[in-house]
Design a protein around this motif. Sequence first.
Motif, PDB file in Angstrom:
ATOM      1  N   VAL A 237       5.181  -1.729   9.942  1.00 25.12           N
ATOM      2  CA  VAL A 237       4.773  -1.793   8.400  1.00 25.12           C
ATOM      3  C   VAL A 237       3.335  -1.915   8.175  1.00 25.12           C
ATOM      4  O   VAL A 237       2.928  -3.298   9.117  1.00 25.12           O
ATOM      5  N   SER A 238       2.470  -1.351   7.534  1.00 20.95           N
ATOM      6  CA  SER A 238       1.009  -1.745   7.567  1.00 20.95           C
ATOM      7  C   SER A 238       0.588  -2.684   6.404  1.00 20.95           C
ATOM      8  O   SER A 238       1.295  -2.506   5.377  1.00 20.95           O
ATOM      9  N   ARG A 239      -0.235  -3.169   6.507  1.00 23.52           N
ATOM     10  CA  ARG A 239      -0.790  -4.415   5.375  1.00 23.52           C
ATOM     11  C   ARG A 239      -1.792  -3.584   4.640  1.00 23.52           C
ATOM     12  O   ARG A 239      -2.912  -3.387   4.930  1.00 23.52           O
TER      13      ARG A 239
ATOM     14  N   ASN B 108       0.960  -1.203   0.173  1.00 21.26           N
ATOM     15  CA  ASN B 108      -0.100  -0.079  -0.050  1.00 21.26           C
ATOM     16  C   ASN B 108       0.844   1.184  -0.058  1.00 21.26           C
ATOM     17  O   ASN B 108       2.213   1.131  -0.001  1.00 21.26           O
ATOM     18  N   GLU B 109       0.418   2.337   0.075  1.00 19.02           N
ATOM     19  CA  GLU B 109       0.917   3.654   0.019  1.00 19.02           C
ATOM     20  C   GLU B 109       1.855   3.769   1.040  1.00 19.02           C
ATOM     21  O   GLU B 109       2.949   4.280   1.087  1.00 19.02           O
ATOM     22  N   SER B 110       1.686   3.190   2.058  1.00 18.69           N
ATOM     23  CA  SER B 110       2.711   3.523   3.226  1.00 18.69           C
ATOM     24  C   SER B 110       4.016   3.030   3.205  1.00 18.69           C
ATOM     25  O   SER B 110       4.778   2.667   3.993  1.00 18.69           O
ATOM     26  N   TRP B 111       3.960   2.019   2.125  1.00 21.17           N
ATOM     27  CA  TRP B 111       5.354   1.265   1.833  1.00 21.17           C
ATOM     28  C   TRP B 111       6.302   2.167   1.413  1.00 21.17           C
ATOM     29  O   TRP B 111       7.730   1.851   1.388  1.00 21.17           O
ATOM     30  N   LEU B 112       5.897   3.316   0.783  1.00 18.36           N
ATOM     31  CA  LEU B 112       6.938   4.291   0.244  1.00 18.36           C
ATOM     32  C   LEU B 112       7.835   4.694   1.356  1.00 18.36           C
ATOM     33  O   LEU B 112       7.399   5.061   2.376  1.00 18.36           O
ATOM     34  N   GLY B 113       9.037   4.914   0.942  1.00 11.95           N
ATOM     35  CA  GLY B 113      10.146   5.244   2.081  1.00 11.95           C
ATOM     36  C   GLY B 113      10.588   4.117   2.833  1.00 11.95           C
ATOM     37  O   GLY B 113      11.568   4.577   3.882  1.00 11.95           O
TER      38      GLY B 113
END
Length: 450
Positions: free
Chosen positions: A119-121, A99-104
């Motif tokens: 890290v969120s799924r 998902n978008e939170s994986w950026l960075g």
Amino acid sequence: MRQAVRLQMLKAQLADIQVMYPIGRISAAHGSVLTVSGLNERAKIGDRVLVSRQSDEPLSAEVVQLSQAAVTVMPDGPFEGIALGDRVTIDTQSKIAPNESWLGRILDPDGNPLDGKPVSRGLAPRALKNEPPAAASRRALGPRLETGHVVFDTMLPIVRGQRIGLFAGSGVGKSSLMGRLAQRMSADVVVIAMIGERGREVRQFVDDVLGPEGLARSVVVAATSDQSPLLRRRCAWTAMAVAEHFRDEGKSVLLLADSVTRFAEAHREVAVAAGEAPVLRGFPASTSHLIMSLCERAGPGGPGQGDITAVFSVLVAGSDMDEPIADILRGVLDGHVVLDRGIAERGHFPAIDVLQSVSRSLPAAASRAENETIAQVRKLMSVYTQNQMMISAGLYTQGADAEIDGALQAWPHLDKAMTLVHSEGCAHSFDQLKLALRRGGSTNNRSASR
């Protein structure tokens, strides 16, 4: 709104929880694999299993071979602590949920964090190995991408959805070049697969080469050289699956995989342990299909999708461009870029041998005038290279051949132009190339005078 998304993510995680597991037992350990009895009617190739050790944490493994009597699994780590009769449970098929939170973020091939932060799924788990978009529905290659390098913006253009190979020996500047492309190249999202890298180089690449600006739009998937071949092989598949997630959202994705050679070497270890014969100069016959199926997943997407522009690096030992991995990749990619140690030793970066490199996006990626300029530069560089030994030995007398004289005069200016880096677009890159031609006295071509 954000709370609703988090609730959906939590529900997706709860839905994946298994309450019943089929159980097998370790019946043998030999070489780099374990034999498990009791799961032969339930396990599938590619399933993940957990081996419960009496004296340590459970060990993850993957099913690599099946028979009527037993299942063969290859662990992700060392065998220490494993005993006959230890319990083995089927976990799941390998899936991730980007998902978008994986950026960075810096992640391992299973989607777990390596940077110490949670890290969120995402909401939609996807398999690591997926089919590419249907060939009949894929779009054509897109427009030229700005890279910040004159040599790529002019002589070796990269367009949206193109797949190129970066062929280099060790220590020739391959990682630095990939870091520059990650920083400067036009893309919505960058996915970087660091396959079999030395542990210290992962952090060094992220901090010193990629930098905070490059990391902010990137997902880094890393498996270090000390980890099992399963994890090293899975690293490439995970990175491709992450790239496909963002492609399916309509984004333009840049995938940098370093390196396909280590991916193939990891597959060789797994395949040989599973009983496949190494017949292709030490590699199993399945290596060719493995590489082609990975590369084919990159490229332009179908209707409503974005695209994956991919750069695959290849370690070429002793500059042998005919070794199996290099040969397979040259046949399946849309171009290849060769880094030369001799050019690197002269202090030139990027150390690209332009005459040995090809971009199959040409001539479509350039206008008629630009193609004329490219053709003139290639001709001048070719003439100089063909006569370089004679020139260096002092055997050539200026004035004996007008073509060689022109190449001799233009060479230092063109050679310097191939190393220029800027942030002003492809048109400026062609201006720099034309300026080099004028300084070299090559003004007889119409494209150079425009």
